[in-house]
Motif scaffolding. Sequence first.
Motif, short mmCIF file in Angstrom:
data_model
loop_
_atom_site.label_atom_id
_atom_site.label_comp_id
_atom_site.label_asym_id
_atom_site.label_seq_id
_atom_site.Cartn_x
_atom_site.Cartn_y
_atom_site.Cartn_z
N TYR A 132 -35.00 -38.61 -16.23
CA TYR A 132 -34.55 -37.26 -16.62
C TYR A 132 -33.21 -36.93 -15.96
O TYR A 132 -32.28 -36.44 -16.61
N ILE A 133 -33.10 -37.22 -14.67
CA ILE A 133 -31.87 -36.93 -13.93
C ILE A 133 -30.70 -37.72 -14.50
O ILE A 133 -29.60 -37.20 -14.70
N GLY A 134 -30.94 -39.01 -14.80
CA GLY A 134 -29.89 -39.85 -15.34
C GLY A 134 -29.38 -39.36 -16.69
O GLY A 134 -28.17 -39.33 -16.94
N GLN A 135 -30.29 -38.94 -17.56
CA GLN A 135 -29.90 -38.45 -18.88
C GLN A 135 -29.13 -37.14 -18.76
O GLN A 135 -28.13 -36.92 -19.47
N TRP A 136 -29.56 -36.26 -17.86
CA TRP A 136 -28.87 -34.98 -17.65
C TRP A 136 -27.45 -35.23 -17.18
O TRP A 136 -26.50 -34.60 -17.65
#
Length: 328
Positions: free
Chosen positions: A71-75
């Motif tokens: 999730y953090i990487g996509q954000w």
Amino acid sequence: MDRRQRIAIFTTASLPWMTGTAINPLFRAAYLAKGGDRKITLVIPWLSLKDQKLVYPDNAMFGSPWEQESYIGQWLERRIAFIPDFGICFYPGKFAVDKRSIIPVGDILEIIPNEEADIAILEEPEHLTWFHHGKRWKTKFRLHILAVDAADGEEKSTRGEENRIPRLSKLSAATQDYPRSIICNLHGVNPKFLEVGKKIFEQLQSRNRAFTKGAYYIGKMELAGLEIDLYGNTEDSDQVKEAGNKLKLVVRVHPGRDHADPLFHDTTDVVCTTTAEALAMGKIVICANHPSNDFFKQFSNCRTYDDGNVFIEATRNVEPVPLTDAQR
């Protein structure tokens, strides 16, 4: 052997909690890793499902650290113009309801192997060290330790950690004073804010017209007849609406948006880090003559006031000027 400089960034929050100690270290990790000459590790808390419910908005839940890392990487990839290359490690954390902060559980220094312990950056050091009982930070890390302090008030004391941390960087003079501390607004801004500012000035010059927009106000709501648009996802949204109704104010609460969203290209909030973002976007900032704003006085578009008369004068004949290369 990997001879790159190795930097570990420790912080007390992570997305989707939209707080400065989640977002600023994340961008710091991405940009320090850009170019590949450093090996960066971002060390963030992992919360139990019970604590995730207390902290994360919109009922966001993660069954494993890998889900949250994805999730953090996509954000992040939606907000920067390159593919970030840094590692993420999790430490066990617990949400302290009384402090509204995440506290590490156990010795978080064990997360980083001894052979990779060159440099440490501590975001919100007072919370990272509150219950620390492991190896001394400056014993673990060989080269340097930088603590980034954004706290205020005596309750957030480092409790003796000034003897463990060689260099403490305070984001403003409004925070507590510590031995060997320096004042440095080291966050900077995302380049997209600078791009917005440059584009706005180019449009104004091409149309040969002056800056004619209104103002975005942040402060005590003591004026009648205001219509207010609020942006953000918090557990207080319903209470804010209710308070607005009781005060007979027109308050519209909208979901949170990125500060660089096109919606805010004409207006933006201007406190703390977002003061720098507003200046980067070519806006005029009128703020109190206060130690927390000392850094921004160097910018031509920053006007300060000590009383109401000076404030009124500062709002007249306001015409922003482009940032110099040094200011950018």
